[in-house]
Design a protein around this motif. Structure first.
Motif, PDB file in Angstrom:
ATOM      1  N   LEU A 119     -10.343   9.282   7.501  1.00  9.56           N
ATOM      2  CA  LEU A 119      -9.142   8.667   6.932  1.00  9.56           C
ATOM      3  C   LEU A 119      -8.839   7.386   7.708  1.00  9.56           C
ATOM      4  CD1 LEU A 119      -6.959  11.901   6.662  1.00  9.56           C
ATOM      5  CD2 LEU A 119      -8.248  10.785   4.815  1.00  9.56           C
TER       6      LEU A 119
ATOM      7  N   GLY B 185      -2.010  10.572   7.311  1.00  9.46           N
ATOM      8  CA  GLY B 185      -3.046  11.593   7.189  1.00  9.46           C
ATOM      9  C   GLY B 185      -2.717  12.711   6.231  1.00  9.46           C
ATOM     10  N   GLY B 186      -1.833  12.452   5.266  1.00 11.02           N
ATOM     11  CA  GLY B 186      -1.405  13.525   4.382  1.00 11.02           C
ATOM     12  C   GLY B 186      -1.793  13.405   2.924  1.00 11.02           C
ATOM     13  N   CYS B 187      -2.307  12.247   2.489  1.00  7.82           N
ATOM     14  CA  CYS B 187      -2.532  12.090   1.044  1.00  7.82           C
ATOM     15  C   CYS B 187      -3.994  11.874   0.665  1.00  7.82           C
ATOM     16  CB  CYS B 187      -1.687  10.933   0.504  1.00  7.82           C
ATOM     17  SG  CYS B 187      -2.288   9.295   0.969  1.00  7.82           S
ATOM     18  N   GLY B 188      -4.799  11.388   1.566  1.00  9.31           N
ATOM     19  CA  GLY B 188      -6.224  11.162   1.286  1.00  9.31           C
ATOM     20  C   GLY B 188      -6.525   9.856   0.577  1.00  9.31           C
ATOM     21  N   ALA B 189      -5.508   9.022   0.333  1.00  8.68           N
ATOM     22  CA  ALA B 189      -5.733   7.777  -0.409  1.00  8.68           C
ATOM     23  C   ALA B 189      -6.621   6.794   0.346  1.00  8.68           C
ATOM     24  CB  ALA B 189      -4.401   7.112  -0.723  1.00  8.68           C
ATOM     25  N   CYS B 190      -6.722   6.942   1.642  1.00  5.23           N
ATOM     26  CA  CYS B 190      -7.464   5.960   2.447  1.00  5.23           C
ATOM     27  C   CYS B 190      -8.819   6.499   2.909  1.00  5.23           C
ATOM     28  CB  CYS B 190      -6.625   5.573   3.661  1.00  5.23           C
ATOM     29  SG  CYS B 190      -6.351   6.964   4.781  1.00  5.23           S
TER      30      CYS B 190
ATOM     31  N   PHE C 189       0.856  -1.182   0.000  1.00  2.00           N
ATOM     32  CA  PHE C 189       0.000   0.000   0.000  1.00  2.00           C
ATOM     33  C   PHE C 189       0.894   1.233   0.000  1.00  2.00           C
ATOM     34  CE2 PHE C 189      -2.322   3.310   2.385  1.00  2.00           C
ATOM     35  CZ  PHE C 189      -3.384   3.472   1.514  1.00  2.00           C
TER      36      PHE C 189
ATOM     37  N   GLY D  80       0.016   4.513   0.134  1.00  2.00           N
ATOM     38  CA  GLY D  80      -0.444   5.737   0.783  1.00  2.00           C
ATOM     39  C   GLY D  80       0.504   6.158   1.893  1.00  2.00           C
ATOM     40  N   CYS D  81       0.357   7.387   2.348  1.00  2.00           N
ATOM     41  CA  CYS D  81       1.302   7.960   3.314  1.00  2.00           C
ATOM     42  C   CYS D  81       1.173   7.363   4.710  1.00  2.00           C
ATOM     43  CB  CYS D  81       1.109   9.469   3.391  1.00  2.00           C
ATOM     44  SG  CYS D  81      -0.457   9.944   4.170  1.00  2.00           S
ATOM     45  N   ARG D  82      -0.017   6.919   5.072  1.00  2.00           N
ATOM     46  CA  ARG D  82      -0.332   6.356   6.401  1.00  2.00           C
ATOM     47  C   ARG D  82      -0.142   7.371   7.520  1.00  2.00           C
ATOM     48  NH1 ARG D  82       3.111   0.821   5.728  1.00  2.00           N
ATOM     49  NH2 ARG D  82       2.982   0.942   3.482  1.00  2.00           N
TER      50      ARG D  82
ATOM     51  N   CYS E 247      -6.240   5.712   7.943  1.00  2.00           N
ATOM     52  CA  CYS E 247      -4.924   5.665   8.591  1.00  2.00           C
ATOM     53  C   CYS E 247      -4.881   6.448   9.896  1.00  2.00           C
ATOM     54  CB  CYS E 247      -3.839   6.162   7.644  1.00  2.00           C
ATOM     55  SG  CYS E 247      -3.901   7.931   7.299  1.00  2.00           S
TER      56      CYS E 247
HETATM   57  S1  FES Z   1      -2.834   6.864   3.675  1.00  7.07           S
HETATM   58 FE1  FES Z   1      -2.493   8.956   3.287  1.00  7.07          FE
HETATM   59  S2  FES Z   1      -4.088   9.975   4.312  1.00  7.07           S
HETATM   60 FE2  FES Z   1      -4.328   7.872   4.881  1.00  7.07          FE
END
Ligand code: FES
Length: 146
Positions: free
Chosen positions: A101, A65-70, A59, A61-63, A103
């Motif tokens: 989010l 809280g910075g990208c919004g992918a989740c 995965f 995504g940034c994990r 994450c």
């Molecule tokens: S993985 Fe990026 S905001 Fe949740």
């Protein structure tokens, strides 16, 4: 038929918090139900479900809280959401409408969630599963008698 979850009272709610339930809870995403374990963020549960415990790195995504992918929409249950995320990817108005989010989130009750953003650049396999969940969720809503 979608799996049944234990009912929560008061409707879906996203509240501020940094901890989840003390015992395992079930999270329904489309037609699938995954078990969340105390201490994990919801994205850790979903990553383990879709990739296995050793495949979390798949995965992208940034994990943090910075990208919004989740980003997910809460349909049932109560979730605790940490405040340390970007307001650019989750605005207060979105939070008030039940978006959160994964994450930054910890379930407090059994949940039903639905994907919102599908950024395949990040999601890969997770995104395909979310897309399937989204289509199941959409067909659930259009079923007669609902
Ligand atoms: S993985 Fe990026 S905001 Fe949740």
């Amino acid at each position: 038929m979608s799996p049944r979850l234990a009912p929560s009272t008061g409707g879906p709610r996203v509240i501020a918090g940094t901890r989840g339930a003390e015992g395992p809870v079930r999270v329904r995403i489309g037609a699938e139900v995954v078990e969340w374990r105390p201490g994990e963020t919801l994205i850790e549960t979903l990553m383990a479900h879709y990739y296995g415990r050793r495949g979390r790195g798949s995965f992208q995504g940034c994990r943090r809280g910075g990208c919004g992918a989740c980003k997910l929409r809460l349909e049932e249950g109560v979730v605790a959401l940490r405040r340390d995320h970007s307001r650019d990817v989750l605005a207060p108005e979105e939070r008030a409408c039940g978006l959160f989010l994964a994450c930054r989130a910890y379930p407090l009750t059994d949940l039903a969630v639905r994907p919102v953003a599908r950024r395949n650049l990040f999601f890969e396999r997770y995104g395909r599963a979310l897309a399937r969940a989204e289509s199941v969720s959409t067909s659930d809503r259009s079923s007669p008698g609902r």
